[in-house]
Motif scaffolding. Structure first.
Motif, PDB file in Angstrom:
ATOM      1  N   VAL A 167       6.990   3.063   1.873  1.00 18.59           N
ATOM      2  CA  VAL A 167       6.151   2.739   2.823  1.00 18.59           C
ATOM      3  C   VAL A 167       4.716   3.777   2.595  1.00 18.59           C
ATOM      4  N   LEU A 168       4.883   4.701   1.937  1.00 16.32           N
ATOM      5  CA  LEU A 168       3.662   5.719   1.770  1.00 16.32           C
ATOM      6  C   LEU A 168       2.744   4.872   1.154  1.00 16.32           C
ATOM      7  N   TRP A 169       2.771   3.905   0.240  1.00 16.67           N
ATOM      8  CA  TRP A 169       2.099   3.141  -0.281  1.00 16.67           C
ATOM      9  C   TRP A 169       1.197   2.441   0.850  1.00 16.67           C
ATOM     10  N   GLY A 170       1.565   2.212   1.901  1.00 13.40           N
ATOM     11  CA  GLY A 170       0.786   1.658   3.161  1.00 13.40           C
ATOM     12  C   GLY A 170      -0.059   2.649   3.659  1.00 13.40           C
ATOM     13  N   SER A 171      -0.081   3.731   3.362  1.00 13.05           N
ATOM     14  CA  SER A 171      -0.965   4.892   3.878  1.00 13.05           C
ATOM     15  C   SER A 171      -2.194   4.898   3.227  1.00 13.05           C
TER      16      SER A 171
END
Length: 266
Positions: A167-171
């Motif tokens: 979910v860091l790709w969504g930061s």
């Protein structure tokens, strides 16, 4: 790679994709302007949610994924529609394609699960031609899916060395750090997937427990510890109840936030 492939083959991920993110495949294809005459690579394609939509739009499509069983399901679905795609078993961190081989490179909630984000980003950029499009759909850390994975994580097997949470790709800062060096334009929109066809929190949890590989794997790992397995079940039910976005007296509704990302390869 072998363990990740095994986990995503558990349960029925094609069903999960159909019932949760099915509408997002055509959305990403449209957002990226994919159409006839283009060569498209869909990375971590799963059962082909984006890849099949791109083929419907007239593109020449290659779908890659580490899990052969998911590609088999995608191939069957495409054949049922009379669509021809190429299906390739491949790791998002080491794509077996030449530099600049594709006009568009897409990934829908897929490449984000590769452990090394920087390596994955470099591969997405490498195989896209200069001026081409990289399109992604990425769960956000603070959204429903980010919180879902955080609920499961304490009960799951330890991740591999060098693992970074998907979910860091969504930061947005992290995303721009990854794609920025190889892009001359990055557009980001926040969108929401709505789940409103489950009768209650129990039905939602039962669905994920029966069909979603990472949840199945977590319970597998707790097979010898019934108290921990029961604790995971309670944690998931509490999470599902707390994240029901419906007003009192209305049918339950869960809102899954994600980023729609379009980057132009420099």
């Amino acid at each position: 790679m072998a363990e990740a492939s095994r986990i995503w083959a558990l349960g029925d991920f094609p069903r999960v994709a159909r019932e949760t993110i099915g509408a997002t495949g055509p959305l990403l294809v449209e957002a990226c302007g994919i159409g006839p005459g283009q060569r498209v690579l869909d990375v971590a394609a799963g059962a082909g949610n984006v890849a099949i939509a791109a083929a419907r739009a007239g593109a020449e499509v290659v779908a890659s994924d580490i899990t052969p069983e998911l590609l088999d399901a995608g191939r069957a679905a495409a054949e049922a529609e009379g669509l021809e795609l190429q299906w390739v078993v491949a790791d998002a961190q080491s794509l077996p394609f030449g530099d600049g081989a594709f006009d568009a490179v897409t990934s829908s909630f897929g490449a984000i699960f590769a452990p090394d984000h920087a390596v994955t980003a470099r591969e997405l950029l490498r195989v896209c031609r200069p001026g081409g499009t990289i399109g992604m759909l990425n769960w956000t850390p603070e959204g429903w899916s980010g919180r879902f994975f955080a609920t499961v994580a304490p009960f799951a097997p330890p991740p591999p060395p060098g693992y970074e949470p998907p979910v860091l790709w969504g930061s947005e800062p992290h995303l721009r750090e990854l794609l920025g060096p190889g892009s001359d334009e990055i557009a980001v929109e926040r969108r929401v997937v709505v789940l409103d066809h489950f009768a209650d929190a129990e039905a939602l949890v039962s669905f994920y427990r029966a069909n979603f590989g990472p949840v199945i794997a977590a319970f597998e790992g707790l097979a010898g510890d019934p108290e921990r397995a029961a604790a995971l079940e309670r944690a998931l039910l509490t999470f599902a109840r707390e994240t029901n976005a419906a007003e009192p007296g209305r049918p339950p509704r869960w809102e899954l936030e994600y980023l729609l990302v379009r980057a132009r390869r420099a």
